[in-house]
Design a protein around this motif. Structure first.
Motif, PDB file in Angstrom:
ATOM      1  N   ARG A 124      -4.440   4.229   8.922  1.00  0.00           N
ATOM      2  CA  ARG A 124      -5.246   5.437   9.130  1.00  0.00           C
ATOM      3  C   ARG A 124      -4.963   5.951  10.539  1.00  0.00           C
ATOM      4  O   ARG A 124      -5.422   5.364  11.523  1.00  0.00           O
ATOM      5  N   PHE A 143     -11.244  10.744   4.314  1.00  0.00           N
ATOM      6  CA  PHE A 143      -9.870  10.305   4.120  1.00  0.00           C
ATOM      7  C   PHE A 143      -9.609  10.043   2.643  1.00  0.00           C
ATOM      8  O   PHE A 143     -10.497   9.567   1.924  1.00  0.00           O
ATOM      9  N   GLU A 144      -8.418  10.387   2.202  1.00  0.00           N
ATOM     10  CA  GLU A 144      -7.946  10.063   0.858  1.00  0.00           C
ATOM     11  C   GLU A 144      -6.719   9.179   1.006  1.00  0.00           C
ATOM     12  O   GLU A 144      -5.805   9.496   1.775  1.00  0.00           O
ATOM     13  N   ARG A 145      -6.695   8.074   0.277  1.00  0.00           N
ATOM     14  CA  ARG A 145      -5.582   7.135   0.395  1.00  0.00           C
ATOM     15  C   ARG A 145      -4.450   7.534  -0.543  1.00  0.00           C
ATOM     16  O   ARG A 145      -4.625   7.676  -1.754  1.00  0.00           O
ATOM     17  N   GLU A 149      -1.497   5.033   2.917  1.00  0.00           N
ATOM     18  CA  GLU A 149      -1.808   5.701   4.183  1.00  0.00           C
ATOM     19  C   GLU A 149      -2.913   6.705   3.927  1.00  0.00           C
ATOM     20  O   GLU A 149      -2.850   7.488   2.974  1.00  0.00           O
ATOM     21  N   ASP A 150      -3.932   6.690   4.791  1.00  0.00           N
ATOM     22  CA  ASP A 150      -5.078   7.565   4.620  1.00  0.00           C
ATOM     23  C   ASP A 150      -4.775   8.954   5.167  1.00  0.00           C
ATOM     24  O   ASP A 150      -4.345   9.100   6.318  1.00  0.00           O
TER      25      ASP A 150
END
Length: 541
Positions: A124, A143-145, A149-150
Motif C-alpha cells: 500500500r 483502497f481496492e486491492r 497492491e492497494d
C-alpha cells in the motif's frame, strides 16, 4: 468578486495566457495560485519514489522540493493529486507543504501508514490529496486491492457543485491490462469525470523504444482504456508527450482542456542515491534545492465530457525520421462518443506535394460510450528541401490544419526488419555483440519469408553478406534458405544471390558479383525450428 475572479482565471487558463507566479531566490512562490474555475478540475499525477526505504521516507526534502516545483509549473492551484510510492506521513507532510507553496489548503484524503508492506504481504503506497477549498469527498475513499497492491480511490466533488470527480491513484503490481480494466469497471457507473492516474509501469507502445511513434502497436491496457472504455490519455492528447517514453498517466473520461509533463525538470539524476539513502543534506546544493524524483510529474486540466469529442494528435509534426530513404511521421484522428447512440464520421487528409498521406480517407464507426481512431502516415522523400508545410485533417465537418516541418536532418536507423519480437529488435544484429540477437516476431506467428535490411549510410561497393546465427546454444531462427537483395534508393531492390546454409552456428557468407548498394536485405525463406528468423550479426564486405 469571487465569481469575476474565477471567470478571468478560466479565460486565462484555456487561452494559454495564464502565467504562474515567479519563484523567489529561496525557492518559495511569491504569490498565491488562483483556484481553478467552476466546472473544471486540475489533477496532478506523480510517482514520488518515497515509500520503500524508511530513511528516504523520513527525509522530506524531496517532498518540499516537489511542492515548490509544482507551485511554479502548474497553471493554477491543483484540485487533486494522485500519488504513487508515498507513505501516509509523507502524504500528510506534502499536503502541508503544498498549502504553504500555493496559498490553498490541502489534505491527504486517502493515504497509507508508515510502511508500504502490509502484514498479509500486500503493498500500500498510494495516496490522494485534495484541495479542500475547491474539493470535498462526496463519498468515503479507501483502497481496492488489485494484484496484491492497494489502489487508492475517492469520489470527490467541487464544492461549488459543478463537477463530480471519481479519482483513482493507480500503481498496478503486474500486467497493467487486467488492473486497468478492473479499476475502470469499478467506477463505470459513477457520474462525472472519472480519472485513473498513476504509474502503470509500462509505456504506451508495446515495443519499448526511445522513439514512441504515433502508429506504434499500443499496449493492451492503453488500447482498452482509450478505445472501448472511452478514456482519454491526457498527456498523449494535450500534453505534447506523444513520442516521449513514460509510465505515468492521467486517463480521464471527460474533456481534456490542457495537460503537460514536467519535461524540463532539472537534470539532477546524480542526486538519487543521496536522497534514497535519506541523506539529502549530503547532496550538492543544486540537488538539495531541485530533486524530487527521477520521473517527472504531470498535470491535466479537465472538464465535463461532451457528447462527441474530436481530436487530431499531435498538434504539429516534424518529418525528421527516415525509413528506407523516406521521411515518415504519423498523425491520429480520434473520436470519443459519449452519446447514447452510435455515430459514424468520415476522416479526410490532404497533404501538399511533395508530402503524401495514407490513408487519405477513412471512416470512424464509433459505438455509444466508446472511442475510435485512425493513424495516418505522412511521408516525403528523404531529400525534400527543409521548410514548412501544412496537412489538413477533416473529421466529419470539422477541419484542422497541422503544421509540418521538414527538418535539415533525417535520422535513419542502421537496420530494419520485416518484424521483430519485443526486446529483440534489428539493431541487435548490427551492434557488434555476438551475445545479442534479432528475432522476428513469433507471438503471434509471422510466416516466412522474413527479412532484415541494413542501411550502410552511403552507397558502397560490396560483394558479400556475412551472417552470424545466434550464438547462445539455441539454433531457433537460423536461416537455412536465403536470398540477398541490394538497393541504392531504399525503394527498388534487386536480387543478387540465393542459396542454402547448414543448420549450425558457424559464420555464413553469401557472395555475389560486386555491386553498388546503400541498402542490403537478407531474406530467409526457410529456417531452423519454425517460421521465424534470428541473427546475432549481419554485415557486408
Amino acid at each position: 468578486m469571487r465569481r469575476t475572479y474565477h471567470a478571468a482565471a478560466a479565460v486565462a487558463i484555456c487561452s494559454g495566457l495564464f502565467t504562474t507566479p515567479a519563484a523567489s531566490a529561496a525557492g518559495s512562490v511569491s504569490a498565491r495560485l488562483p483556484a481553478t474555475p467552476a466546472g473544471q478540475v486540475l489533477v496532478v499525477q506523480a510517482n514520488l519514489q518515497d515509500s520503500v526505504r524508511q530513511a528516504d521516507a523520513r527525509d522530506t526534502r524531496d517532498l518540499d522540493n516537489f511542492a515548490r516545483r509544482l507551485a511554479e509549473k502548474a497553471p493554477a492551484a491543483p484540485d487533486a493529486l494522485l500519488l504513487t510510492e508515498v507513505l501516509g506521513p509523507g502524504a500528510r507532510h506534502l499536503a502541508h507543504a503544498l498549502s504553504r507553496a500555493t496559498g490553498q489548503r490541502y489534505r491527504a484524503e486517502v493515504a497509507g501508514e508508515r510502511s508500504a508492506f502490509l502484514p498479509d504481504g500486500a503493498v500500500r503506497q498510494n495516496a490522494i490529496i485534495l484541495n479542500t477549498r475547491t474539493m470535498t469527498a462526496a463519498a468515503r475513499g479507501g483502497f481496492e486491492r488489485v494484484q496484491d497492491e492497494d489502489q487508492a480511490y475517492v469520489v470527490a466533488a467541487r464544492r461549488d457543485g459543478t463537477l463530480r470527480v471519481p479519482l483513482v491513484a493507480a500503481h498496478p503490481g503486474g500486467d497493467p491490462a487486467p488492473a486497468a480494466a478492473w479499476l475502470a469497471d469499478r467506477f463505470a457507473r459513477e457520474d462525472g469525470v472519472t480519472v485513473l492516474g498513476g504509474d502503470f509501469r509500462a509505456g504506451r507502445c508495446a515495443v519499448p523504444a526511445q522513439d514512441q511513434t504515433i502508429g506504434c502497436e499500443p499496449q493492451a491496457f492503453w488500447a482498452d482504456l482509450t478505445g472501448p472504455r472511452a478514456y482519454t490519455d491526457a498527456y498523449f492528447e494535450r500534453g505534447d508527450a506523444q513520442a516521449r517514453p513514460h509510465s505515468g498517466y492521467v486517463f480521464a473520461r471527460g474533456d481534456v482542456l490542457k495537460a503537460a509533463i514536467d519535461t524540463d525538470m532539472p537534470d539532477v539524476s546524480d542526486c538519487k542515491a543521496a536522497f534514497d539513502a535519506g541523506r539529502s543534506h549530503a547532496a550538492d546544493r543544486d540537488c538539495r534545492d531541485a530533486y524530487y524524483a527521477d520521473e517527472p510529474f504531470g498535470w491535466a486540466l479537465l472538464g465535463a465530457a461532451r457528447d462527441e469529442q474530436q481530436s487530431v494528435i499531435p498538434a504539429k509534426l516534424a518529418l525528421d525520421h527516415c525509413e528506407l530513404a523516406v521521411r515518415t511521421t504519423g498523425v491520429m484522428a480520434r473520436v470519443v462518443n459519449n452519446s447514447g447512440a452510435p455515430l459514424s464520421r468520415p476522416v479526410r487528409v490532404t497533404a501538399p506535394e511533395p508530402l503524401t498521406a495514407a490513408p487519405e480517407q477513412a471512416t470512424l464507426d464509433v459505438p455509444a460510450g466508446q472511442a475510435a481512431n485512425v493513424v495516418v502516415t505522412v511521408t516525403a522523400p528523404r531529400d525534400t528541401e527543409p521548410g514548412e508545410h501544412r496537412v489538413t485533417v477533416t473529421i466529419g465537418s470539422t477541419e484542422q490544419e497541422i503544421p509540418v516541418t521538414v527538418t535539415e536532418e533525417c535520422v535513419e536507423p542502421k537496420a530494419y526488419a520485416s518484424s521483430f519480437h519485443a526486446g529483440f529488435g534489428p539493431e541487435l544484429a548490427v551492434d557488434d555483440d555476438i551475445a545479442t540477437h534479432w528475432h522476428s516476431e513469433y507471438q503471434p506467428p509471422h510466416p516466412l519469408p522474413q527479412s532484415i535490411t541494413l542501411n550502410l549510410g552511403d552507397t558502397k561497393r560490396i560483394s558479400a553478406v556475412d551472417y552470424q546465427p545466434r550464438f547462445d546454444g539455441n539454433l531457433n531462427g537460423t536461416i537455412l534458405d536465403y536470398k540477398v537483395y541490394l538497393s541504392t534508393d531504399g525503394q527498388t531492390f534487386t536480387e543478387v544471390a540465393d542459396g542454402s546454409w547448414a543448420a549450425d552456428a558457424r559464420l555464413k557468407t553469401a557472395s555475389f558479383e560486386a555491386a553498388d548498394a546503400r541498402y542490403v536485405r537478407l531474406e530467409g525463406t526457410r529456417a531452423s525450428g519454425g517460421p521465424y528468423l534470428s541473427a546475432a550479426e549481419v554485415s557486408v564486405r
